[in-house]
Design a protein around this motif. Structure first.
Motif, PDB file in Angstrom:
ATOM      1  N   PHE A 159       0.995  -1.610  -0.057  1.00 28.01           N
ATOM      2  CA  PHE A 159       0.032  -0.180   0.048  1.00 28.01           C
ATOM      3  C   PHE A 159       0.806   1.366   0.082  1.00 28.01           C
ATOM      4  O   PHE A 159       0.951   2.495   1.243  1.00 28.01           O
ATOM      5  N   HIS A 160       1.864   1.772  -1.329  1.00 33.62           N
ATOM      6  CA  HIS A 160       2.480   2.378  -1.058  1.00 33.62           C
ATOM      7  C   HIS A 160       2.606   2.888  -2.620  1.00 33.62           C
ATOM      8  O   HIS A 160       1.565   2.159  -3.322  1.00 33.62           O
ATOM      9  N   GLU A 161       3.205   4.525  -2.446  1.00 33.78           N
ATOM     10  CA  GLU A 161       2.545   5.025  -3.988  1.00 33.78           C
ATOM     11  C   GLU A 161       3.242   4.453  -4.953  1.00 33.78           C
ATOM     12  O   GLU A 161       3.009   3.999  -6.484  1.00 33.78           O
ATOM     13  N   PRO A 198      -3.694   9.167   9.240  1.00 35.49           N
ATOM     14  CA  PRO A 198      -2.649   8.706   8.374  1.00 35.49           C
ATOM     15  C   PRO A 198      -2.902   8.823   7.230  1.00 35.49           C
ATOM     16  O   PRO A 198      -4.125   8.305   6.406  1.00 35.49           O
ATOM     17  N   HIS A 199      -2.083   8.454   5.944  1.00 34.98           N
ATOM     18  CA  HIS A 199      -1.116   7.670   4.796  1.00 34.98           C
ATOM     19  C   HIS A 199      -1.745   6.953   4.641  1.00 34.98           C
ATOM     20  O   HIS A 199      -0.995   5.786   4.503  1.00 34.98           O
ATOM     21  N   VAL A 200      -3.017   6.278   4.463  1.00 33.81           N
ATOM     22  CA  VAL A 200      -3.734   5.148   4.139  1.00 33.81           C
ATOM     23  C   VAL A 200      -4.316   4.717   2.255  1.00 33.81           C
ATOM     24  O   VAL A 200      -4.696   4.185   1.933  1.00 33.81           O
ATOM     25  N   ASP A 201      -3.829   5.812   1.977  1.00 31.18           N
ATOM     26  CA  ASP A 201      -4.513   6.169   0.369  1.00 31.18           C
ATOM     27  C   ASP A 201      -3.089   6.162  -0.430  1.00 31.18           C
ATOM     28  O   ASP A 201      -2.956   6.636  -1.337  1.00 31.18           O
ATOM     29  N   GLN A 202      -1.680   5.626  -0.379  1.00 29.34           N
ATOM     30  CA  GLN A 202      -0.177   5.610  -1.162  1.00 29.34           C
ATOM     31  C   GLN A 202      -0.538   5.286  -1.814  1.00 29.34           C
ATOM     32  O   GLN A 202      -0.761   6.036  -3.252  1.00 29.34           O
ATOM     33  N   ARG A 203      -1.061   3.537  -2.519  1.00 29.54           N
ATOM     34  CA  ARG A 203      -1.476   3.199  -2.989  1.00 29.54           C
ATOM     35  C   ARG A 203      -2.271   4.050  -4.123  1.00 29.54           C
ATOM     36  O   ARG A 203      -1.908   3.842  -5.464  1.00 29.54           O
ATOM     37  N   GLN A 204      -3.259   4.385  -3.848  1.00 33.29           N
ATOM     38  CA  GLN A 204      -4.246   5.006  -4.971  1.00 33.29           C
ATOM     39  C   GLN A 204      -3.600   6.607  -5.565  1.00 33.29           C
ATOM     40  O   GLN A 204      -4.324   6.688  -6.743  1.00 33.29           O
ATOM     41  N   HIS A 206       0.013   3.804   7.687  1.00 29.55           N
ATOM     42  CA  HIS A 206       0.020   5.039   7.031  1.00 29.55           C
ATOM     43  C   HIS A 206       1.629   4.356   6.845  1.00 29.55           C
ATOM     44  O   HIS A 206       2.857   3.654   7.354  1.00 29.55           O
ATOM     45  N   GLY A 207       2.349   5.118   5.977  1.00 31.70           N
ATOM     46  CA  GLY A 207       3.889   5.396   5.592  1.00 31.70           C
ATOM     47  C   GLY A 207       3.330   4.317   4.000  1.00 31.70           C
ATOM     48  O   GLY A 207       4.899   4.450   3.556  1.00 31.70           O
ATOM     49  N   GLY A 208       3.214   2.854   3.929  1.00 39.39           N
ATOM     50  CA  GLY A 208       2.770   2.504   2.868  1.00 39.39           C
ATOM     51  C   GLY A 208       4.337   1.116   2.796  1.00 39.39           C
ATOM     52  O   GLY A 208       4.459   0.197   2.179  1.00 39.39           O
TER      53      GLY A 208
END
Length: 497
Positions: free
Chosen positions: A50-52, A169-175, A396-398
């Protein structure tokens, strides 16, 4: 049928959040203890994460006329500014990876946006400009940023488009990585022409109010989303800012990417800027002091999560503050868990060998006086572990793989469980406990050294949350930080009336 001459899209990133109020430096070794990835190992690490980068890979791999060319990715745990040597080494890796991978038809970039080095206060702007100078003005460069970026004009001018995560928290990094990847696909095919505008506001949102699902950030993000749905607007981003970097860009900014229309993008960021100016007083917030905690804890449902804002590891702090350790040790009949970075204590425990029962130990407070004094107590060893664990859920952080170094899990005479680590580790995953047979639901109090980032993991088990205004290099009250380089006026440090 596979295209014989696919367009080559590179992936390149340097990811560091630099706290300028720390005396210690971030060195090359810190990246070695974090993530240093080259070539295909970048894709292997993040393909399913789950990371960009995982999001970028997902959308780019589906295009038969595109070829992913992973170059170099470096990430270190947030800490002090990058040393000259570390920065120089990173620049060399960037230059070499680009040179060896040419020709490229496009480049996906993954900066954090709050990097500072001993050589360059705008570290991310510097390496992005270096990349632009190498690739020329026409080649599309599109990337993602952490919303805790301190956005500079140099960053904006170096790329075609930047997209910030939309959650904290950053939970949308992959999106968000997928969103950036689609912009690249559209640009490569000539279907869109991304143009970006950005604006720095006169507001720095207090760190404890940067939770995107709560007011006042919730309403700001709803406005940004609404603007993002308008015709010819390709993307909008709220850049919350990172208050622990004393740089001119510190504060909240806004980005809009439009399809070939600079005026439309400018209008979008202007609207967001006007909103935060009109509502700036809402972005200050109240603070809970340590003195208020005993009563607060008594009156909430358990388990309660205490967020140690002054020792926020995700903001670069040392992770060995003892203010909350002293508090939980002084509360009889209350089962608490706390993780503290203390390699010296780990070595002392290891040296004792198979000693049973409670033995004296000095814990925490070893970095500096700003984070409390060492706590002298007696502990019983539960286990010594290697400190490695993995996370497969969106957190958070992926990141997928974590390493706390050699770690001692101990129990104090007061009945509290402490996890003593050799490497600073962000509290972003419940696997930090569960993997080592610690059940988070057995505690009345869990202390996490963060502000909003731990919520994605700990909200699943904690019925109450208290953010604590503890002292330290990541204290929530910006008026306690000695800025010398910030822009003016800037609320809440200046009056905007």
């Amino acid at each position: 049928m596979q295209n014989k001459n696919p367009k080559r899209i590179g992936i390149l990133g340097i990811y560091h959040e630099s706290n300028t109020f720390l005396e210690s430096l971030t060195n090359w070794e810190d990246f070695q203890n974090g993530h240093l990835l080259y070539g295909r190992s970048i894709v292997e690490e993040y393909r399913d994460a789950f990371h960009e980068i995982g999001g970028m890979v997902e959308v780019l791999e589906k295009e038969p006329d595109l070829e992913i060319v992973p170059l170099f990715y470096a990430e270190a745990t947030p800490g002090g500014i990058l040393s000259r040597e570390a920065a120089a080494r990173l620049f060399i890796e960037v230059k070499n990876s680009i040179t060896e991978s040419m020709p490229l038809d496009g480049l996906m970039v993954v900066p954090h946006g709050a990097g500072v080095s001993a050589s360059y206060s705008d570290f991310d702007g510097h390496w992005l400009k270096m990349v632009r100078d190498m690739l020329g003005p026409e080649l599309p460069i599109i990337g993602t940023i952490d919303p805790h970026c301190n956005l500079s004009d140099v960053m904006v001018e170096a790329v075609d488009a930047l997209v910030a995560y939309k959650t904290n928290p950053h939970v949308d990094q992959r999106q968000v990585g997928m969103e950036a990847g689609r912009l690249m696909i559209g640009r490569i095919r000539g279907e869109i022409r991304p143009v970006m505008q950005a604006i720095q506001s006169q507001v720095a949102i207090s760190i404890d109010l940067q939770h995107t699902e709560s007011s006042p950030c919730k309403e700001l993000y709803e406005l940004s989303s609404e603007i993002g749905l308008r015709p010819k607007i390709l993307s909008t981003s709220v850049v919350l800012g990172f208050p622990y970097a004393d740089v001119p860009e510190m504060g909240t900014s806004f980005i809009a990417v439009a399809d070939g229309d600079q005026w439309l993008a400018q209008k979008a960021v202007g609207e967001l800027n006007e909103y935060i100016f009109k509502n700036h007083l809402e972005f200050l917030g109240g603070k809970t002091s340590i003195d208020q905690l005993p009563d607060e804890i008594r009156n909430v449902q358990k388990p309660v999560l205490l967020l140690d804002m002054g020792d926020n590891v995700g903001g670069g702090s040392p992770g060995d503050s003892t203010f909350l350790l002293e508090l939980v040790e002084s509360q009889p009949g209350q089962r608490s868990f706390m993780c503290i970075n203390d390699p010296e204590a780990v070595r002392a425990i290891k040296k004792r060998g198979n000693v049973t029962g409670f033995t004296p130990l000095s814990i925490g407070g070893k970095t500096d006086s700003r984070h409390g004094n060492p706590v002298e107590t007696e502990v019983e060893l539960i286990s010594l572990v290697n400190g490695k664990f993995s996370e497969k859920e969106p957190r958070h952080g992926g990141q997928v793989n974590f390493n706390m170094g050699e770690t001692a899990i101990v129990k104090t005479k007061s009945g509290n469980t402490l996890m003593l680590t050799s490497l600073r580790t962000v509290p972003f995953s419940l696997q930090q406990l569960v993997h080592f047979n610690i059940d988070p639901t057995q505690f009345d109090v869990i202390v996490a050294k963060g502000v909003n980032a731990p919520l994605a993991a700990y909200q699943t088990v904690c019925k109450s949350i208290i953010r604590v205004n503890t002292p330290g290099v990541t204290c929530a009250d910006m008026s306690n930080l000695r800025y010398q380089n910030r822009r003016k006026p800037l609320f809440p440090l200046d009056d905007l009336a």
